[in-house]
Design a protein around this motif. Structure first.
Motif: not given
Length: 891
Positions: A425-437
């Motif tokens: 089980i690896t990991s991909v750290t979440n991100g947020v959609h900058a144009p939305t926020w």
């Protein structure tokens, strides 16, 4: 009087205004400022009344105003420019096309991207105008779709359309959470019904026990370039119970949830097939399930592959189909605790997949084997959706580096014999959609500095050189922007607080004090999220006198804005909300701390930019990622958080503060909360507030501004959903697509047969003897850089050397001889088998570390199509009698 029937009257737009309809129906407007500004210009008052929803706006604009706009040349030029921009966005070449090469033409590294990816999630938070989300999981899924659209990833989103969405929250007079479930009419939402060429609505159907059927229509929202398919069971062909399957998000009992998840997974695959047939969209090569709720999608794909070739299948048996499905499946887990996973009674699942149930031809015992907790500590009678998701996916990940480690430990029972760090089980750290926020004001400041196109590129794709331009923005401009955003938040809070008190029964004469709530020049702390107990909404109330002193400090006051929803069935969470509300109602502090009900995307988009500090104090390590602080950071808000989730990974003192944790095993819960609350008060009083109020000769808090600048330049590129989706594409989707292509019917059968043969033979695979040749270690010591020659005798049963890998495993050891930071070295066969059928393996072991050092050997299954050596969960290790050479070499 109450209407006896309800329907929607759609506006008839004059021909020059027809592009408005296309702009309103594509949810790109939710993150594209120019499109929103255009709709606001249609009718400013109507735009506000419609809550910023173009579909509702166009349904309310008068014919007179439409005719006026149709003759307004300036407006039509503006409309044409925005429509052309959308067309270019939808059809232009983007990051995905530039990096994947021509379709069917692999790039030089062989990492050809998939033709399409299907992304399944139980909720999607794309915009407040489409309320199909409850919290972080849905917002993350919405941001995933938007970032995929910006990057040009050929994604198809799949979810459910809930007629009541998630609940709306209000408060009683005494502060108790109350839930309301407004009925959503799809005809008033930015969605359209998927129809067959003859105009009839498309329908997917599932078989239920007792000869019943569960049918669903398919609604589609356009999220930029990405279609989002949502299944709706409220159709006339269904019985009453079946119509209610998609009534509420996370509502109902166990069977209700099971039916929702069957519809999402099985019905969702069928909806994707319908959509691709009607539109010519490439069929997905990769299926990504966002949490275990959609795990049944793998069973439907197994059923498809088991169909005869003349009906579109490959006539594969279950085991071969399973291998083919696993190759192209990605599973993302979001929960760090077993209690957060959906689990169903074995008999309930057996009834729905047994005789006359769903998926005929798929043996029910095979279905059950995929989800049963058949490992130490598991509940043998429970069907676990995350366990099934992991067994059906060749690739799996957590959502931050720390959460990946937690997940490997939590699910280690599925891979017995392997240390937790080797669990695949690896990991991909979440991100947020900058144009939305990102607030429009923040974006405009960036545009002034680097131009519109470069600013848009920085927000969507995340080039760090674009973010570095923030370093050149004058301090005064940053501070002026921060005050402007804080002032906007103050006005928003007062408006929402007044509305909340009216709902609680207060009259206008009681609410004069609201005009004095919050101060645009006071340090503002935000805390907003769901309200499960581990997020500790009320930790700030641990010492109320101390908190009051902070709020009412004569020269360095703080003010706090709090929002959050407890699950309707969580009375404990509701009590936490009530406790916070009652404190905030106290006339002594109500101008300094507020609780805002009905937290959602619309509120969040005002809250994140307006706060100076974002507070997060979960129980470590129970916050899988925690993306709210990312959204705040993109607006120049500093984080004050426990080192959990993404903050554990990226925290630096240059752009925030870490709340110390007292999570030792000897500390009870009450003492832990007391210590961590004390640390929180100490940080705010002695470090956070002084830095905010410490003004230099220019009258500006220069050290604070520098932290804001560092937050934007250093954290900015990291927390983007564009970065996250690129990682999914390169690290998970592309390898899954290659694995999918490599497993045609013949190779899938061969791999399944090989695995079956290995499992049968594995009890006879042993390490019989280990010895070190010409050992240079004298008296238990050896010199750094020397080499140890190993000879290992193994028994392979019916297997051959090509079926296995024999490894030496070495590294530092602790007092219990456990190897840490292990390295592996392959050993090679030295000739054929001896008279007893044993094989001898040899190879060098480099002594490349000082200090206590140890090694062991092991045998693993090996096959070119395995994604990881732990894939089968099989390993053979030495016994104590194998030989002293298998023990610790240096102490």
């Amino acid at each position: 009087m109450k209407a006896i029937r309800r329907f929607t009257v759609r506006p008839v737009l004059p021909e020059p205004l027809l592009p408005l309809s296309e702009l309103a129906r594509n949810l790109r407007w939710s993150w594209h400022t120019e499109t929103r500004d255009l709709f606001q210009a249609v009718d400013p008052d109507g735009w506000q009344a419609a809550g910023g929803d173009p579909v509702r706006l166009l349904g309310s604009v008068s014919a007179t105003r439409l005719a006026e706009l149709a003759g307004d040349r300036r407006f039509l030029r503006r409309l044409a420019a925005v429509a052309d921009d959308l067309d270019d966005y939808l059809h232009g070449r983007r990051w995905y096309q530039a990096h994947s090469g021509a379709l069917g033409d692999p790039d030089p590294e062989g990492a050809e991207f998939p033709a399409a990816v299907a992304y399944f999630s139980p909720e999607f938070g794309v915009t407040a105008a489409l309320p199909q989300y409850s919290g972080g999981l849905g917002i993350l899924a919405g941001d995933h779709l938007k970032a995929a659209s910006d990057l040009g990833v050929p994604l198809i989103g799949v979810g459910l359309l809930y007629r009541h969405g998630y609940f709306r929250q209000s408060l009683s007079r005494d502060g108790w959470q109350q839930e309301h479930y407004p009925l959503l009419d799809p005809n008033e939402l930015p969605v359209s019904l998927l129809r067959e060429p003859d105009g009839t609505p498309c329908l997917v159907s599932l078989a239920l026990p007792g000869g019943r059927s569960l049918r669903a229509h398919i609604w589609m929202a356009r999220v930029g370039r990405v279609p989002l398919l949502m299944l709706d069971s409220d159709v006339e062909e269904n019985g009453h119970g079946e119509r209610d399957v998609t009534d509420r998000l996370y509502g109902g009992g166990s069977e209700h949830r099971l039916l929702q998840e069957m519809l999402l997974g099985i019905g969702g695959v069928r909806a994707v097939r319908v959509y691709c047939r009607l539109t010519g969209h490439p069929a997905p090569e990769v299926f990504h399930t966002n949490e275990g709720h959609a795990g049944f999608l793998g069973l439907e794909r197994i059923r498809e592959l088991g169909e005869p070739q003349e009906r579109g299948g490959q006539d594969l048996d279950f085991d071969a189909a399973l291998e083919a499905v696993r190759a192209g499946t990605v599973f993302t887990t979001h929960t760090p605790v077993p209690a957060g996973i959906d689990r169903f009674d074995r008999e309930l699942v057996a009834r729905h997949f047994g005789e006359r149930g769903e998926l005929p031809g798929v043996p029910v015992e095979k279905v059950l084997q995929l989800g049963m907790e058949t490992y130490p500590g598991g509940e043998p009678n429970l069907f676990n959706m995350a366990v099934m998701g992991l067994r059906l996916a060749q690739r799996a990940n957590g959502v931050s580096t720390l959460h990946g480690a937690v997940s490997r430990g939590m699910f280690a029972g599925l891979w017995p014999g392997f240390d937790a760090e080797e669990v695949p089980i690896t990991s991909v750290t979440n991100g947020v959609h900058a144009p939305t926020w990102v607030a429009p004001e923040v974006f405009r400041l960036g545009v002034r500095q680097i131009g519109t196109s470069r600013a848009e590129d920085a927000l969507s794709v995340g080039g760090s050189q674009r973010w570095d331009a923030v370093a050149d923005i004058p301090d005064a401009d940053i501070w002026e922007l921060r005050r402007e955003l804080r002032e906007q938040l103050v006005l928003e809070v007062r408006e929402r607080l007044r509305a909340s008190w009216r709902q609680r029964g207060a009259g206008a004469a009681e609410l004069g004090w609201v005009d004095g709530v919050l101060d645009p020049d006071v340090l503002t702390i935000g805390f907003a999220r769901r309200v499960p107990s581990y997020k500790r909404l009320t930790l700030m109330l641990r010492d109320r006198d101390r908190l009051m002193e902070l709020l009412l400090h004569p020269t360095r006051p703080v003010q706090i804005v709090v929002a959050g929803k407890a699950h309707p069935a969580d009375d404990g969470g509701k009590r936490l909300v009530q406790e916070l509300v009652r404190f905030a109602d106290d006339p002594r502090v109500r101008h300094r701390i507020v609780f805002l009900p009905d937290y959602g995307m619309a509120m969040a988009q005002k809250l994140y930019p307006g706060c100076d500090v974002w507070l997060n104090n979960p129980l470590r390590p129970l916050e899988a990622c925690g993306t709210s602080g990312m959204k705040a950071a993109l607006n120049g808000c500093l984080n004050l958080s426990v080192l959990d989730g993404w903050w554990d990974e990226w925290f630096e003192p240059d752009f925030g503060w870490a709340i110390p944790t007292a999570d030792g095993s000897a500390t009870d819960d009450d003492r832990r909360d007391e210590l961590e609350a004390g640390a929180l008060y100490e940080l705010i009083e002695n470090r956070v507030a002084p830095r905010f109020y410490d003004r230099g000769a220019s009258g500006l808090p220069q050290r604070w501004i520098e932290m804001v600048r560092r937050t934007l330049t250093t954290l900015g590129p990291k927390v983007l959903a564009g970065r996250m989706v690129r990682e999914y594409v390169e690290r998970l989707y592309a390898p899954a697509a290659r694995a999918h292509r490599s497993l045609n019917a013949d190779t899938a059968r061969e791999l399944a047969s090989w695995k079956g043969r290995v499992r049968v033979s594995w009890p006879h695979v042993t390490v019989d003897h280990v010895e070190a040749l010409e050992q240079s270690a004298a008296g238990g010591t050896a010199e750094l850089g020397s080499t140890l020659a190993l000879r290992v005798r193994v028994a392979l049963g019916e297997l051959q050397p090509d079926d296995v890998e024999v490894q030496a495993v070495s590294g530092r050891v602790d007092s219990d001889d456990a190897i840490a930071d292990a390295q592996t070295f392959p050993l090679k066969p030295a000739g054929g088998p001896d008279l007893e059928g044993r094989w001898v393996y040899e190879g060098p072991l480099s002594l490349d570390r000082t200090g206590p050092f140890g090694y062991t050997v092991r045998i693993l299954p090996a096959h070119p199509l395995l994604a990881a050596s732990a894939d089968l969960g099989l390993v053979a290790l030495p016994t104590e009698a194998t030989g002293e050479g298998a023990g610790v070499l240096m102490r």
